[in-house]
Scaffold this motif. Sequence first.
Motif, short mmCIF file in Angstrom:
data_model
loop_
_atom_site.label_atom_id
_atom_site.label_comp_id
_atom_site.label_asym_id
_atom_site.label_seq_id
_atom_site.Cartn_x
_atom_site.Cartn_y
_atom_site.Cartn_z
N MET A 56 32.47 -4.16 -60.95
CA MET A 56 33.65 -4.81 -61.45
C MET A 56 34.12 -4.13 -62.73
O MET A 56 33.32 -3.77 -63.58
CB MET A 56 33.34 -6.28 -61.73
N ARG A 57 35.40 -3.95 -62.87
CA ARG A 57 35.98 -3.41 -64.10
C ARG A 57 36.15 -4.54 -65.09
O ARG A 57 35.99 -5.71 -64.76
CB ARG A 57 37.35 -2.77 -63.80
N LYS A 58 36.50 -4.18 -66.30
CA LYS A 58 36.79 -5.22 -67.29
C LYS A 58 37.86 -6.14 -66.71
O LYS A 58 38.76 -5.70 -65.99
CB LYS A 58 37.30 -4.59 -68.58
N PRO A 59 37.78 -7.44 -67.03
CA PRO A 59 38.73 -8.39 -66.45
C PRO A 59 40.12 -8.26 -67.07
O PRO A 59 40.28 -7.79 -68.19
CB PRO A 59 38.12 -9.75 -66.80
N ASP B 178 27.52 -5.46 -65.45
CA ASP B 178 26.27 -5.42 -66.22
C ASP B 178 26.10 -4.10 -66.97
O ASP B 178 25.02 -3.81 -67.45
CB ASP B 178 25.07 -5.63 -65.29
N THR B 179 27.15 -3.31 -67.06
CA THR B 179 27.06 -2.01 -67.74
C THR B 179 27.26 -2.19 -69.24
O THR B 179 27.72 -3.24 -69.69
CB THR B 179 28.13 -1.04 -67.21
N PRO B 180 26.97 -1.16 -70.03
CA PRO B 180 27.25 -1.24 -71.47
C PRO B 180 28.73 -1.02 -71.80
O PRO B 180 29.12 -1.11 -72.95
CB PRO B 180 26.38 -0.13 -72.07
N VAL B 181 29.55 -0.72 -70.78
CA VAL B 181 30.98 -0.53 -71.01
C VAL B 181 31.59 -1.87 -71.37
O VAL B 181 31.58 -2.81 -70.58
CB VAL B 181 31.65 0.08 -69.75
N GLN C 34 20.54 5.70 -82.62
CA GLN C 34 21.11 5.36 -81.30
C GLN C 34 21.68 6.60 -80.62
O GLN C 34 22.30 7.45 -81.27
CB GLN C 34 22.23 4.33 -81.47
N ILE C 35 21.45 6.68 -79.33
CA ILE C 35 22.04 7.72 -78.47
C ILE C 35 22.36 7.01 -77.16
O ILE C 35 21.48 6.35 -76.60
CB ILE C 35 21.05 8.87 -78.19
N HIS C 36 23.59 7.13 -76.68
CA HIS C 36 23.89 6.49 -75.41
C HIS C 36 24.76 7.37 -74.52
O HIS C 36 25.27 8.40 -74.98
CB HIS C 36 24.51 5.10 -75.60
N ASP C 37 24.89 6.96 -73.27
CA ASP C 37 25.56 7.78 -72.27
C ASP C 37 26.98 7.30 -71.99
O ASP C 37 27.49 7.46 -70.89
CB ASP C 37 24.73 7.83 -70.98
N PHE C 38 27.64 6.72 -72.97
CA PHE C 38 29.03 6.29 -72.84
C PHE C 38 29.77 6.62 -74.14
O PHE C 38 29.15 6.92 -75.16
CB PHE C 38 29.12 4.77 -72.56
N TYR D 231 33.45 2.97 -73.29
CA TYR D 231 33.99 3.30 -71.97
C TYR D 231 33.15 4.41 -71.35
O TYR D 231 32.41 5.13 -72.04
CB TYR D 231 35.47 3.64 -72.04
N PRO D 232 33.26 4.56 -70.02
CA PRO D 232 32.38 5.50 -69.32
C PRO D 232 32.72 6.96 -69.59
O PRO D 232 33.79 7.28 -70.11
CB PRO D 232 32.61 5.16 -67.85
N VAL D 233 31.80 7.81 -69.21
CA VAL D 233 31.97 9.24 -69.32
C VAL D 233 33.00 9.70 -68.27
O VAL D 233 33.00 9.22 -67.14
CB VAL D 233 30.63 9.96 -69.08
N TYR D 234 33.87 10.59 -68.68
CA TYR D 234 34.86 11.15 -67.76
C TYR D 234 34.31 12.44 -67.16
O TYR D 234 33.52 13.14 -67.80
CB TYR D 234 36.16 11.46 -68.51
#
Length: 121
Positions: A1-4, A36-39, A58-62, A112-115
């Motif tokens: 699901m995307r952000k509402p 349930d993602t960190p986005v 901190q290091i993250h993948d977004f 937001y996610p990686v492009y």
Amino acid sequence: MRKPELEFTPVEDVPWTAVDDRIPGLSERILARDGDTPVATRMLKFAPGTGTSVMGTQIHDFWEEVYILSGELHDLVLGETFPEGTYACRPPGMRHGPWVSTPGCVTFEVRYPVYPGDAPA
């Protein structure tokens, strides 16, 4: 699901919740989240004297963009203090933190996610 889909909503209607039980005084308001993602879009609140050393760097993948709405954050690795009205844009893989906020701080964050084609920092 995307952000509402949301029309203007009073932010005060969204409760503050603890971010990590190891860090009393650190709370967040999740304004929108992608499943349930960190986005997510959130506000992060540091009560006066709150620090995040227990979480380490901190290091993250977004992607993460942060704007300091009030107070200030002191980056313990950089030895630099960032006041109200400053902004950061962090690509995936960028190291940042830990922080402490002596006076307290509230930030507004968009994750937001990686492009396709994004390279880690």
